[in-house]
Design an enzyme around this catalytic site. Sequence first.
Site, PDB file in Angstrom:
ATOM      1  N   VAL A 132       0.830  -1.215   0.000  1.00 32.25           N
ATOM      2  CA  VAL A 132       0.000   0.000   0.000  1.00 32.25           C
ATOM      3  C   VAL A 132       0.865   1.268   0.000  1.00 32.25           C
ATOM      4  O   VAL A 132       1.912   1.313   0.651  1.00 32.25           O
ATOM      5  CB  VAL A 132      -0.970  -0.018   1.209  1.00 32.25           C
ATOM      6  N   HIS A 133       0.470   2.264  -0.781  1.00 33.93           N
ATOM      7  CA  HIS A 133       1.230   3.515  -0.855  1.00 33.93           C
ATOM      8  C   HIS A 133       0.305   4.671  -1.196  1.00 33.93           C
ATOM      9  O   HIS A 133      -0.676   4.505  -1.906  1.00 33.93           O
ATOM     10  CB  HIS A 133       2.366   3.406  -1.880  1.00 33.93           C
ATOM     11  N   LEU A 134       0.636   5.841  -0.678  1.00 32.34           N
ATOM     12  CA  LEU A 134      -0.107   7.066  -0.962  1.00 32.34           C
ATOM     13  C   LEU A 134       0.713   7.934  -1.902  1.00 32.34           C
ATOM     14  O   LEU A 134       1.936   7.998  -1.796  1.00 32.34           O
ATOM     15  CB  LEU A 134      -0.380   7.851   0.326  1.00 32.34           C
TER      16      LEU A 134
END
Length: 173
Positions: A132-134
Amino acid sequence: MSLERLWAGWRREYIVDATARERAGTMALDGVDCVFCRLAQSGGPSEDNLVVWRGELTFVVMNAYPYATGHVLVMPLRHEASLAGLTEGEAAELWWATRRSAATIETAYDPDGLNMGANLGRAAGAGLPSHVHLHVLPRWSGDTNFMTSVAETRVLPETLQLSWKRLTDAWPG
Ligand SMILES: [Zn+2]
């Protein structure tokens, strides 16, 4: 400096290969094959790995294939696919690092606006959905919209290394 100077895991062939393996379901579940896990293990911030900041549980790195100049990714050091799967500590530091990234981009680039968000799952547009990454990126009046820019190869006005230097210089503390 050219893309050839980049940390090996950022090279396009590697990303394409990793994406294909993930799609085929042959990527190791522990993240051994994961581009982002390799980045997490690539040491402290440097011009080669493009890591801007490394915390205890999360880190911030330049997107080597940015939608706009100054585009960073914020993610946990640990291989985890979902926001819900993060520990409270990881979630708190992730949000802190995201806010700090936004403030740093504003200091370094003085943009007209800013996009912040996540593509969760391949159907939502994530290239590497298992970690997961923003995304945080500056926007200027008159540039293309976020959704359009995702699909395009951008001509950027500065090198990734210069963007990295601007953001690391502007990063507080
Ligand atoms: Zn990973």
